[in-house]
Design a protein around this motif. Structure first.
Motif, short mmCIF file in Angstrom:
data_model
loop_
_atom_site.label_atom_id
_atom_site.label_comp_id
_atom_site.label_asym_id
_atom_site.label_seq_id
_atom_site.Cartn_x
_atom_site.Cartn_y
_atom_site.Cartn_z
N LYS A 111 25.58 11.83 30.31
CA LYS A 111 24.51 11.11 30.02
C LYS A 111 24.13 10.50 31.50
O LYS A 111 22.72 10.43 31.61
N ARG A 112 24.86 10.01 32.22
CA ARG A 112 24.64 9.04 33.31
C ARG A 112 23.96 10.31 34.40
O ARG A 112 23.13 9.96 35.19
N LYS A 113 24.67 11.31 34.61
CA LYS A 113 24.04 12.59 35.43
C LYS A 113 22.59 12.93 35.12
O LYS A 113 21.86 13.10 35.99
N ILE A 114 22.30 12.93 33.74
CA ILE A 114 21.13 13.43 33.33
C ILE A 114 20.12 12.30 33.83
O ILE A 114 18.88 12.65 34.11
N LYS A 166 24.84 22.98 40.09
CA LYS A 166 25.84 22.88 39.17
C LYS A 166 25.61 22.17 37.66
O LYS A 166 26.37 22.63 36.76
N PHE A 167 25.08 21.18 38.04
CA PHE A 167 24.94 20.25 36.75
C PHE A 167 24.42 21.07 35.57
O PHE A 167 25.01 20.91 34.46
N LEU A 168 23.15 21.63 35.83
CA LEU A 168 22.50 22.06 34.88
C LEU A 168 23.18 23.35 34.35
O LEU A 168 23.26 23.66 33.22
N ILE A 169 23.50 24.34 35.20
CA ILE A 169 24.45 25.23 34.85
C ILE A 169 25.64 25.11 33.96
O ILE A 169 25.73 25.56 33.01
N GLY A 170 26.15 23.90 34.59
CA GLY A 170 27.35 23.35 33.39
C GLY A 170 26.94 22.90 32.24
O GLY A 170 27.84 23.54 31.35
N ILE A 171 25.84 22.30 31.85
CA ILE A 171 25.28 22.05 30.56
C ILE A 171 25.05 23.52 29.82
O ILE A 171 25.33 23.58 28.65
#
Length: 448
Positions: A111-114, A166-171
């Motif tokens: 959530k914090r990353k988003i 990497k953040f979005l790919i991880g999701i």
């Protein structure tokens, strides 16, 4: 109706063919007459044929005209091959899983990353934002394209290792995994799973003649299924389509398969149906000049016995409602099809209840006259300037000029008419396509 020489060649030759059937050239007529010819000349029976089309509507239409049962959509064919052994999950399952992840399974750290990623003040506000809607669309489209191209978790993992985002790919990886596990727990498959499973069945098929309609819209998994049946049967294959009208890349369709068909079926002949029975020669000249600005298209020199001096009329307005009202009062609206880029385009032009279609839904249709709206210089017009997320563009990538798919969409709109296309565009804010079209029209008038 007697076939012309181009249609006769397609009907009366039995070797493998890719038939490039331009707009209004009698593709369905050729399919029906070729089936009749094979029955009459070679004694073929209904069971010798496999015919695949892309929608339930086109399948039902062919069944009425041909009057036998071996006509399928890809999904129905897959179910037939698998003998109905699998239960199909609800089509809304993936969208449900995406929502579940963001509302129930996401961690505090994510959530914090988003919030950082989207510069949002709170997660509850983010869930009400357009950014959240866009993110869900990216995840949904990415996963659907992965499936359509017969890719899996390993592809997403490699993207995660290779790409910076990497953040979005991880999701996406987490949601994809949740989706696959949920189907497994329900002992169900989705429609793409059906095609993938059916394409791996190794058995001898008894088909002698395979017909594929709208071949320009095939995806990798669909082609894998076709190719598996073709290689495991003593059959000829006939592929019908038009690369000029390939407008479903966003659903996983891969135009490269059609353009590079000889890589897969070496002895296939590429044949062109050249005469259009719908459009005037003048319209075809303009539309073909427009579409062939895309260099990676299969050239077609189309001809028509019909002549209309000015088949495209560009109407520039200050007030869209007045321009639309003035035009519709002049025309017999029983013989007019109103087309636009998006579902709600007509709202800017009228409050009245006119029959309206998006261009995507109009493919295969025709009308005496066409009114084309929303040809403006803005993001969600024609061409749409809304860019796909860059990782979506990398799936099934091949290099094309700017707005290549939108150009094909515009071509589809132009070629629905038997007579005239009326294009409504705002004065001083015309679409780039309109400016280009005006140049082509001007050049053609000088030439002829």
């Amino acid at each position: 109706m007697k076939p012309d020489k181009y249609q006769s060649y397609v009907i009366e030759n039995i070797h493998n063919m890719l038939v490039l059937a331009g707009a209004g050239t009698g593709k369905t007529f050729c399919i029906i007459r070729k089936i009749e010819y094979l029955k009459k000349t070679f004694g073929a029976t209904n069971d010798d044929f496999l015919i695949i089309s892309f929608t339930n509507e086109s399948v039902n239409d062919l069944k009425k005209k041909i009057n036998f049962d071996n006509i399928y959509t890809f999904h129905k064919l897959a179910l037939h091959i698998l003998c109905g052994k699998y239960t199909i999950c609800d089509e809304s399952l993936l969208a449900y899983i995406i929502n579940e992840y963001f509302y129930s399974f996401i961690t505090s750290r994510e959530k914090r990353k988003i919030l950082l990623y989207y510069f949002s003040l709170s997660y509850s506000l983010f869930l009400k934002s357009n950014n959240f809607i866009d993110l869900k669309k990216i995840v949904f489209t990415y996963i659907k394209l992965i499936k359509a191209n017969n890719l899996d978790t390993s592809y997403i993992i490699n993207c995660f290792k290779r790409e910076k985002d990497k953040f979005l790919i991880g999701i996406i990886l987490k949601i994809y995994t949740m989706y696959e596990l949920e189907k497994e727990s329900q002992v169900k498959v989705d429609l793409d799973d059906l095609i993938i499973k059916a394409s791996k069945i190794k058995k001898k098929y008894s088909y002698k003649y395979i017909f594929i309609d709208e071949f320009q819209d095939t995806s990798q998994i669909r082609f894998d299924l076709i190719y598996n049946i073709y290689k495991n049967s003593n059959s000829h294959i006939y592929l019908f389509g038009d690369d000029f009208q390939s407008i479903y890349r966003f659903t996983g369709c891969n135009l490269n398969i059609m353009l590079d068909i000889k890589k897969y079926i070496e002895d296939i002949e590429i044949v062109r149906l050249k005469r259009t029975f719908r459009n005037s020669q003048e319209l075809i000249n303009i539309a073909n000049q427009f579409i062939t600005k895309n260099p990676k298209q299969l050239k077609k020199d189309m001809i028509s016995d019909k002549s209309i001096e000015s088949p495209i009329k560009i109407i520039k307005y200050k007030n869209p409602k007045k321009a639309f009202s003035d035009l519709t009062r002049k025309l017999d609206m029983n013989n007019v099809l109103i087309l636009g880029r998006n579902n709600n385009d007509l709202l800017r032009y009228t409050k009245d209840n006119f029959y309206y279609l998006t261009i995507h839904k109009s493919k295969g249709l025709e009308s005496q006259n066409i009114i084309l709206i929303n040809c403006e210089n803005k993001n969600n017009s024609l061409p749409s300037k809304i860019k796909n997320y860059y990782l979506i563009e990398k799936i099934n990538y091949f290099k094309e000029i700017k707005y290549a798919e939108e150009r094909r969409l515009f071509y589809v709109a132009l070629t629905r008419t038997k007579e005239i296309v009326y294009i409504l565009t705002p004065k001083n804010n015309e679409s780039v396509f309109i400016k280009e079209l005006e140049q082509i029209i001007k050049q053609n008038k000088k030439r002829y």
